[in-house]
Design a protein around this motif. Structure first.
Motif, mmCIF file in Angstrom:
data_model
loop_
_atom_site.group_PDB
_atom_site.id
_atom_site.type_symbol
_atom_site.label_atom_id
_atom_site.label_comp_id
_atom_site.label_asym_id
_atom_site.label_seq_id
_atom_site.Cartn_x
_atom_site.Cartn_y
_atom_site.Cartn_z
ATOM 1 N N TRP A 171 0.813 -1.222 0.000
ATOM 2 C CA TRP A 171 0.000 0.000 0.000
ATOM 3 C C TRP A 171 0.845 1.270 0.000
ATOM 4 N N GLU A 172 1.999 1.204 -0.654
ATOM 5 C CA GLU A 172 2.794 2.435 -0.802
ATOM 6 C C GLU A 172 2.147 3.347 -1.846
ATOM 7 N N LEU A 173 2.523 4.616 -1.811
ATOM 8 C CA LEU A 173 1.958 5.581 -2.764
ATOM 9 C C LEU A 173 2.515 5.346 -4.157
ATOM 10 N N ASP A 174 1.659 5.542 -5.160
ATOM 11 C CA ASP A 174 2.124 5.557 -6.543
ATOM 12 C C ASP A 174 2.670 6.954 -6.823
ATOM 13 N N LEU A 175 3.978 7.106 -6.621
ATOM 14 C CA LEU A 175 4.562 8.454 -6.693
ATOM 15 C C LEU A 175 4.691 8.975 -8.124
ATOM 16 N N GLU A 176 4.759 8.054 -9.093
ATOM 17 C CA GLU A 176 4.764 8.507 -10.503
ATOM 18 C C GLU A 176 3.441 9.187 -10.828
ATOM 19 N N GLN A 177 2.378 8.562 -10.340
ATOM 20 C CA GLN A 177 1.048 9.130 -10.556
ATOM 21 C C GLN A 177 0.930 10.490 -9.845
ATOM 22 N N VAL A 178 1.486 10.574 -8.645
ATOM 23 C CA VAL A 178 1.462 11.841 -7.900
ATOM 24 C C VAL A 178 2.087 12.950 -8.744
ATOM 25 N N GLU A 179 3.231 12.650 -9.365
ATOM 26 C CA GLU A 179 3.915 13.665 -10.175
ATOM 27 C C GLU A 179 3.067 14.111 -11.359
ATOM 28 N N LEU A 181 -0.218 14.084 -11.465
ATOM 29 C CA LEU A 181 -1.452 14.764 -11.028
ATOM 30 C C LEU A 181 -1.213 16.214 -10.610
ATOM 31 N N ALA A 182 -0.017 16.497 -10.112
ATOM 32 C CA ALA A 182 0.221 17.818 -9.520
ATOM 33 C C ALA A 182 0.422 18.880 -10.591
ATOM 34 N N ASP A 183 -0.059 20.089 -10.318
ATOM 35 C CA ASP A 183 0.229 21.233 -11.181
ATOM 36 C C ASP A 183 0.491 22.465 -10.310
ATOM 37 N N GLU A 184 0.514 23.646 -10.919
ATOM 38 C CA GLU A 184 0.902 24.838 -10.151
ATOM 39 C C GLU A 184 -0.153 25.237 -9.111
ATOM 40 N N ASN A 185 -1.355 24.663 -9.195
ATOM 41 C CA ASN A 185 -2.387 24.969 -8.197
ATOM 42 C C ASN A 185 -2.500 23.901 -7.105
ATOM 43 N N THR A 186 -1.625 22.891 -7.163
ATOM 44 C CA THR A 186 -1.661 21.845 -6.134
ATOM 45 C C THR A 186 -0.939 22.366 -4.896
ATOM 46 N N VAL A 187 -1.642 22.380 -3.773
ATOM 47 C CA VAL A 187 -1.043 22.964 -2.569
ATOM 48 C C VAL A 187 -0.527 21.917 -1.579
ATOM 49 N N ALA A 188 -1.114 20.725 -1.597
ATOM 50 C CA ALA A 188 -0.743 19.756 -0.553
ATOM 51 C C ALA A 188 -1.007 18.328 -1.001
ATOM 52 N N ILE A 189 -0.292 17.422 -0.363
ATOM 53 C CA ILE A 189 -0.568 15.989 -0.526
ATOM 54 C C ILE A 189 -0.873 15.423 0.869
ATOM 55 N N VAL A 190 -1.921 14.614 0.936
ATOM 56 C CA VAL A 190 -2.317 14.013 2.211
ATOM 57 C C VAL A 190 -1.768 12.590 2.290
ATOM 58 N N VAL A 191 -1.132 12.271 3.411
ATOM 59 C CA VAL A 191 -0.734 10.884 3.664
ATOM 60 C C VAL A 191 -1.253 10.491 5.047
ATOM 61 N N CYS A 192 -1.469 9.209 5.242
ATOM 62 C CA CYS A 192 -1.975 8.721 6.525
ATOM 63 C C CYS A 192 -1.110 7.543 6.934
ATOM 64 N N ASN A 193 -0.447 7.668 8.073
ATOM 65 C CA ASN A 193 0.496 6.641 8.500
ATOM 66 C C ASN A 193 0.606 6.591 10.026
ATOM 67 N N PRO A 194 0.431 5.446 10.667
ATOM 68 C CA PRO A 194 -0.070 4.167 10.181
ATOM 69 C C PRO A 194 -1.415 4.354 9.484
ATOM 70 N N ALA A 214 7.257 15.663 -2.849
ATOM 71 C CA ALA A 214 6.451 16.842 -2.484
ATOM 72 C C ALA A 214 7.292 18.119 -2.614
ATOM 73 N N ARG A 215 8.542 18.036 -2.198
ATOM 74 C CA ARG A 215 9.424 19.200 -2.286
ATOM 75 C C ARG A 215 9.606 19.631 -3.739
ATOM 76 N N LYS A 216 9.868 18.635 -4.576
ATOM 77 C CA LYS A 216 10.072 18.909 -6.000
ATOM 78 C C LYS A 216 8.839 19.570 -6.627
ATOM 79 N N LEU A 217 7.654 19.135 -6.166
ATOM 80 C CA LEU A 217 6.404 19.640 -6.744
ATOM 81 C C LEU A 217 5.916 20.917 -6.061
ATOM 82 N N GLY A 218 6.599 21.333 -4.971
ATOM 83 C CA GLY A 218 6.208 22.566 -4.276
ATOM 84 C C GLY A 218 4.995 22.425 -3.372
#
Ligand SMILES: *Cc1c(COP(=O)(O)O)cnc(C)c1O
Length: 423
Positions: A171-179, A181-194, A214-218
């Motif tokens: 159940w790790e994040l699909d980080l390629e997909q995250v990249e 999905l993000a654009d200049e209006n994306t402000v945050a990514i939510v993660v839940c752990n555990p 997240a850093r790379k995408l701002g």
């Protein structure tokens, strides 16, 4: 959300009426989805209902909170020191203790001013989403996830974009997909752990990858750690704030799950951000503004929380972990024997496991909601349909129950699957 211009003056006797925006947001709530399943239970049967849907084990005797926490509340009441309004960000004594509690697992120290007290983690979600809700902003949310984020984004008109958690990769994040999905209006990514609902616990390396992405995408990371320390597999709990020097993190938490007191309504937002980026970008100011126009957790619980956090002994936590580990093990093994559901990943944290419904083995079940409704009706067992968590034809099973209830519940689930199964 449907946009409406102002309504024409009403020709009706009463000018007020249904708020569609509230209905649309409410339709995404977990409570609503689970309540629909509960209404299917047949009242006639002598069999007790087995609740394996809600993440609230406080109904089970083995999950009673520690007497230390109960005493702390009594003392706070008797002291007559906490009958007043608290400051909007919370009592200093309580924020100090929460800051110390979180700092134990971080490579830097939080100050009380980095902590904002909220009415449970639910209000922490509400305030965080509200603070970020500028026009055109979008937020990246996990699928499956915790529907309070969807409900709050919907109500605040914040666009949400879902990325997948990959069952075959723990159940790790699909980080390629995250990249993508993000654009200049994306402000945050939510993660839940555990993780709720998957029962997974992230490895250090994966968390570092999330932080760097997240850093790379701002983006900032909103890290829901309401199940902090509730881990019982090989991965230890690591707070996302450990990567606070890579990317600013808002850590959301509460005493609800670890102390098994969700009704006490004490949670927090912590700016785990040693570089002060959330202050510079005025996100912290926005949080304070929203806090100024919302209610606080009751002062009594704020008064009690220093004792609750400082005095609870390891025995209490170890005992809960022990029960959860056994329950997860039992649940995982029983599920292996049930043909119509598959568990891709053994739970190692939180109180939940996600299982896939194998509809091809079932004759008269159309989808996950139908499965849960009929299971409630015929077996008085309540589990959560995956579609409430953006995962159609999956189920979420809550295993933090009394062992006898869990055994009976899973037994009935098995009988149900056999009865509805193809021969
Ligand atoms: C339970 C839960 C919350 C809400 O916590 P409360 O303190 O009960 O409001 C938030 N996030 C997740 C993932 C949860 O499971």
């Amino acid at each position: 959300m449907e946009k409406e211009n102002c309504a024409k003056p009403s020709p009706e006797r009463w000018h007020f009426g249904h708020n569609k925006a509230a209905a649309v947001a409410g339709s995404r709530s977990l409570r609503g989805a689970i309540n629909k399943v509960i209404t299917c239970v047949e009242e006639t049967g002598p069999r007790p209902v087995i609740p394996l849907a809600n993440g609230d084990p406080s109904v089970f005797p083995s999950f009673r909170t520690t007497p230390i926490a109960e005493e702390a509340i009594v003392e706070a009441v008797r002291s007559a020191q906490y009958n007043n309004y608290a400051p909007t960000n919370g009592l200093l004594s309580a924020r100090r203790v929460v800051a110390e509690y979180l700092s134990k697992d971080l490579p830097y120290k939080l100050s009380p001013d980095d902590v904002f007290l909220t009415a449970g983690c639910s209000q922490a979600i509400d305030i965080t989403v509200s603070a970020l809700a500028r026009p055109c902003a979008n937020i990246l949310l996990p699928r499956p996830g915790f529907p309070m984020y969807e409900a709050r984004c919907t109500y605040n008109n914040v666009e949400m974009r879902h990325f997948d958690l990959i069952p075959e990769q723990g159940w790790e994040l699909d980080l390629e997909q995250v990249e993508k999905l993000a654009d200049e209006n994306t402000v945050a990514i939510v993660v839940c752990n555990p993780n709720n609902p998957c029962g997974s616990v992230f490895k250090y390396q994966h968390m570092e990858e999330i932080a760097k992405t997240a850093r790379k995408l701002g983006l900032m990371v909103i890290s829901d750690e309401v199940y902090d320390h509730l881990t019982f597999g090989s991965n230890p709990f690591i707070p996302m704030g450990v990567f606070g020097d890579v990317v600013p993190v808002l850590t959301l938490g509460a005493i609800s799950k670890r102390w098994v007191v969700p009704g006490w309504r004490l949670g927090w937002i912590a700016a785990t951000d040693p570089k002060g980026i959330l202050i510079k970008t005025k996100v912290v100011d926005s949080i304070i503004s929203i806090l100024d126009i919302t209610t606080d957790p009751a002062t009594i619980i704020q008064g009690a929380v220093p004792q609750i956090i400082e005095k609870t002994e390891d025995d209490f936590f170890n005992n809960i972990i022990h029960i959860l580990r056994d329950a997860a093990e039992l649940c995982y093994n029983k599920i292996k024997d049930i043909k119509c559901i598959t568990c891709p990943h053994k739970p190692e944290g939180s109180m939940f496991v996600m299982v896939k419904l194998n509809l091809q083995y079932l004759v008269d079940i159309s989808d996950d909601v139908d499965f849960c409704s009929k299971l409630a009706k015929e077996e008085s067992v309540i589990v959560c349909p995956g579609s409430a968590l953006e995962m159609k034809n999956w189920l979420r099973i809550m295993f933090a129950a009394e062992q006898t209830s869990l055994i009976v519940g899973l037994e009935r689930l098995k009988l149900f699957c056999e009865r509805h199964g193809k021969n």
